[in-house]
Design a protein around this motif. Structure first.
Motif, mmCIF file in Angstrom:
data_model
loop_
_atom_site.group_PDB
_atom_site.id
_atom_site.type_symbol
_atom_site.label_atom_id
_atom_site.label_comp_id
_atom_site.label_asym_id
_atom_site.label_seq_id
_atom_site.Cartn_x
_atom_site.Cartn_y
_atom_site.Cartn_z
ATOM 1 N N GLU A 3 0.834 -1.206 0.000
ATOM 2 C CA GLU A 3 0.000 0.000 0.000
ATOM 3 C C GLU A 3 0.868 1.255 0.000
ATOM 4 O O GLU A 3 0.587 2.216 -0.707
ATOM 5 N N TYR A 4 1.932 1.197 0.798
ATOM 6 C CA TYR A 4 2.859 2.322 0.859
ATOM 7 C C TYR A 4 3.490 2.556 -0.516
ATOM 8 O O TYR A 4 3.558 3.681 -1.008
ATOM 9 N N ILE A 5 3.913 1.473 -1.155
ATOM 10 C CA ILE A 5 4.545 1.562 -2.476
ATOM 11 C C ILE A 5 3.538 2.097 -3.502
ATOM 12 O O ILE A 5 3.847 2.988 -4.297
ATOM 13 N N LEU A 6 2.301 1.569 -3.448
ATOM 14 C CA LEU A 6 1.258 2.025 -4.378
ATOM 15 C C LEU A 6 1.025 3.528 -4.233
ATOM 16 O O LEU A 6 0.921 4.258 -5.219
ATOM 17 N N ALA A 7 0.964 3.979 -2.979
ATOM 18 C CA ALA A 7 0.687 5.389 -2.727
ATOM 19 C C ALA A 7 1.802 6.278 -3.256
ATOM 20 O O ALA A 7 1.596 7.460 -3.511
ATOM 21 N N ASN A 8 2.986 5.700 -3.450
ATOM 22 C CA ASN A 8 4.121 6.489 -3.907
ATOM 23 C C ASN A 8 4.507 6.182 -5.354
ATOM 24 O O ASN A 8 5.620 6.459 -5.780
ATOM 25 N N SER A 9 3.569 5.591 -6.112
ATOM 26 C CA SER A 9 3.913 5.155 -7.467
ATOM 27 C C SER A 9 3.368 6.106 -8.531
ATOM 28 O O SER A 9 3.368 5.776 -9.708
ATOM 29 N N GLY A 10 2.900 7.280 -8.114
ATOM 30 C CA GLY A 10 2.244 8.197 -9.050
ATOM 31 C C GLY A 10 3.096 8.611 -10.233
ATOM 32 O O GLY A 10 2.577 8.879 -11.312
ATOM 33 N N ASN A 11 4.410 8.664 -10.058
ATOM 34 C CA ASN A 11 5.263 9.130 -11.152
ATOM 35 C C ASN A 11 5.892 7.987 -11.956
ATOM 36 O O ASN A 11 6.744 8.217 -12.806
ATOM 37 N N VAL A 12 5.473 6.740 -11.670
ATOM 38 C CA VAL A 12 6.073 5.596 -12.371
ATOM 39 C C VAL A 12 5.471 5.454 -13.766
ATOM 40 O O VAL A 12 4.257 5.469 -13.919
ATOM 41 N N VAL A 13 6.328 5.383 -14.783
ATOM 42 C CA VAL A 13 5.819 5.221 -16.144
ATOM 43 C C VAL A 13 5.981 3.798 -16.648
ATOM 44 O O VAL A 13 5.296 3.394 -17.586
ATOM 45 N N ALA A 14 6.896 3.032 -16.073
ATOM 46 C CA ALA A 14 7.074 1.661 -16.556
ATOM 47 C C ALA A 14 7.700 0.794 -15.477
ATOM 48 O O ALA A 14 8.450 1.276 -14.630
#
Lengths: 286, 369
Positions: B212-223
């Motif tokens: 959940e923590y990782i998901l919440a911080n994945s906004g800028n991931v493109v790939a």
């Protein structure tokens, strides 16, 4: 006795001739399919492979967690099919209406030419072409059409471009086959009877080339919905497709029964579109 | 038309059959290190089959060995621990030596796919730093001979990312494209670490909390890049890539520029180690041990390190003086002991592997939203 055997052979000729094919289908299609089906109802063990007891858990996960990926995969595959159709249909007509055989053959040859190079290599090339420092962006920038590089790579757009590029021949060739059979004098007849351009196309040309259109759409849609290399290389996070999710489950530490369940659901979707095709062709023949 | 279709099918098949073109290798540098190793008698004319990661050995390592021993080496590469394990489970295709990573060694030992190694037959075994011996995947030093190690960290383009990165938080907060490696254990391990848990946690609740923590911080991931986040960084399609150290140093060496740096954030990170193993049913186990001894020679190992830019587990090579200071003293290529205290090796977590896998599926599906 010998004559009797010969007669029996002749009687069952068709069946005997089809034996190799039946054997092939049984061993390499039906058996694996059944294995996947059984696997999809199993639990997983420590290494992620299938084990007893039987469970609906995998299907439950496919229809809940995986659902958004199915929806976006169907979207991407549908859009790719429509774009292929919009490009492929006029192209087939263009090729058919060339006067000289040489030009026609050359055009058909060009349609198939990309298959001479490995699919992976071509997809990697699209990564460079669509990249921020690739030729498309360099051109746009130097023409002053944009101020900063446009992000094409790692989007659904990139996946659709890659799929249309890859699958276009599968659309063009069946349509070409229908167009080739089409008798262009019917267009003149329709004109003589007072039909305008639109009516001529809609009532005369399209219905007669429809089998090619349907075959082309099926040939594009089916591989598109299960694609995993194109979305993996071009799609990034936004272009993630169901094929990627299934591949992941079969590699190393994945959940094999879950991959099997997702495959069965995907196959269901594909069978559904084939049923549409069979329905359609049946109606045509009537 | 039928002819056209037949032709078409034929051409399509031809296209599929064409082999994938191999990547160019970079030009070799003038070798300074001296190789004192001598090949034992009696192996001339024999063949050794080596199976390694791509770009994970020196330019001249194999050819020098062939010359010194008068043998020929069949050298093939694989691209992941998973691929190696999957192939070996179907039976050894004919290789003697492979270079799996730590958790893969644990799995291969568990599945009985490795032969025991008589380390007494490898004189240079004593060159290995004791820090790397007797680790969890081979507590009794029976199956593996440590080779290189590496770290998992942050590579970024200094022209776009102006503030030096010292914390994972800066990666999450970056406004611009970020590429993550498609590796559940490493990324979720970072999540666990930042939440104050053990990066090798086997508690499903902790793992999902990390997800959940990782998901919440994945906004800028493109790939989620399978193998080449560093290439996307090099081409400018990403500003930041979470990657393995050696892969990044290779693009830095290739571009001959100051655009890219690799850092290990202050909170700590994940480390990995690869070791040579003797595969079950190896056709030539004696020559395999000779090869391992050759690899452990300080001169040979120094040349390897200078090419692949991964830190070595070989103390004698580090102390040999062959490896240039700019590599040896680069705290990111060869992490200092201070940094090493904040690095964690990934361990075999048994059944909890499934929790990591499930959590990762959700990150792939819902990441960035």
């Amino acid at each position: 006795m010998v004559a009797g055997l010969k007669r029996a052979l002749r009687k069952h000729n068709a069946f005997i001739l089809s034996l190799p094919a039946l054997f092939w289908l049984l061993v390499f299609f039906i058996t694996p399919l059944l294995l996947v089906l059984v696997l999809s109802f199993m639990s997983r063990d420590i290494t992620g492979r299938g084990t007893l007891p039987f469970t609906f858990e995998q299907y439950e996960r496919v229809f809940t967690t995986f659902r958004p990926v199915f929806v976006s995969s169907i979207n991407i595959a549908l859009i790719s099919t429509v774009v292929c159709l919009l490009i492929g249909y006029p192209l087939a007509f263009y090729i058919k209406t060339r006067r000289s055989d040489a030009v026609r053959n050359l055009a058909l040859f060009l349609v198939i030419l990309p298959f001479w190079t490995n699919f992976l290599v071509r997809t990697y090339a699209w990564r460079v072409i669509l990249g921020q420092s690739g030729p498309v962006n360099t051109t746009l920038l130097s023409l002053g059409l944009v101020d900063e590089p446009v992000i094409f790579l790692n989007t659904q757009f990139a996946v659709i471009v890659g799929m249309v590029y890859t699958f276009l021949p599968f659309m063009v060739l069946p349509i070409y086959a229908s167009v080739e059979r089409f008798d262009f004098r019917q267009v003149e007849a329709a004109r003589d009877l007072g039909a305008n351009d639109w009516h001529t196309f809609w009532r005369v040309v399209l219905p007669q080339t429809m089998p090619g259109v349907v075959a082309g759409c099926i040939l594009v849609f089916i591989p598109a919905i299960g694609a995993f290399i194109t979305p993996d290389l071009l799609g990034g996070r936004d272009g993630f497709m169901i094929g990627n999710l299934i591949t992941r489950q079969y590699k190393g530490t994945g959940n094999v029964p879950l991959g099997a369940a997702a495959s069965m659901v995907l196959m269901g979707a594909v069978m559904l579109s084939l049923l549409v095709y069979i329905r359609f062709t049946a109606r045509q023949e009537r | 038309m039928r002819k056209v279709l037949t032709l078409f099918t034929l051409l399509a098949l031809m296209g599929m059959a064409l082999p994938l073109m191999a990547q160019d290798e970079e030009a070799a540098e003038t070798p300074e290190p001296v190789i004192e190793w001598e090949c034992p008698e009696g192996f001339a004319g024999q063949t050794l089959n080596v199976w390694n990661w791509a770009t994970y050995i020196g330019e001249t390592t194999i050819s020098t060995f062939e010359e010194l021993c008068g043998v020929s080496v069949v050298y093939d590469v694989y691209d992941s621990n998973e691929a190696l394990i999957a192939r070996l489970r179907q039976g050894n295709p004919g290789y003697d030596v492979a270079f799996p990573g730590e958790y893969a060694i644990a799995i291969l030992v568990r599945d009985g796919l490795l032969e025991q190694i008589d380390t007494g037959a490898i004189p240079n075994y004593e060159n290995i730093d004791e820090q790397w011996l007797g680790l969890y995947f081979d507590p009794d030093e029976e199956y593996s001979v440590p080779y290189l190690w590496g770290t998992f960290g942050v590579a970024y383009n200094v022209n776009v990312v102006e503030e030096p990165i010292t914390s994972w938080e800066q990666v999450w907060a970056h406004e611009g494209a970020v590429v993550w490696v498609d590796d559940p254990r490493s990324i979720l391990g970072i999540g666990l670490l930042l939440l104050g848990y053990d990066p090798n946690s086997d508690d499903r609740d902790e793992i999902f909390e990390a997800a959940e923590y990782i998901l919440a911080n994945s906004g800028n991931v493109v790939a989620f890049a399978a193998d080449d986040g560093q290439a996307q960084l090099a081409r400018g399609d990403a500003d930041i890539a979470l990657e393995y150290s050696g892969d990044v140093f290779q693009i830095i060496a290739d571009c001959e520029c100051d655009d890219f740096v690799y850092v290990l954030p202050d909170e700590g990170s994940i480390a990995d180690v690869a070791a040579m193993v003797l595969l079950k049913d190896a056709p030539n186990p004696e020559l395999a041990l000779v090869f391992m001894d050759y690899i452990l020679d300080p001169g040979v190992m120094s040349l390897i390190v200078m090419d692949v830019l991964y830190p070595t587990t070989n103390r004698a090579a580090i102390e040999s003086g062959f490896i240039p200071d700019e590599i040896l003293n680069n705290p990111v290529i060869f992490p200092s002991s201070e940094i090493q205290e904040r690095l964690f090796l990934l361990e075999d977590v048994g059944e909890a592997e499934q929790a990591y896998n499930d959590a990762w599926d959700e990150i792939l599906i819902f990441g960035g939203n």
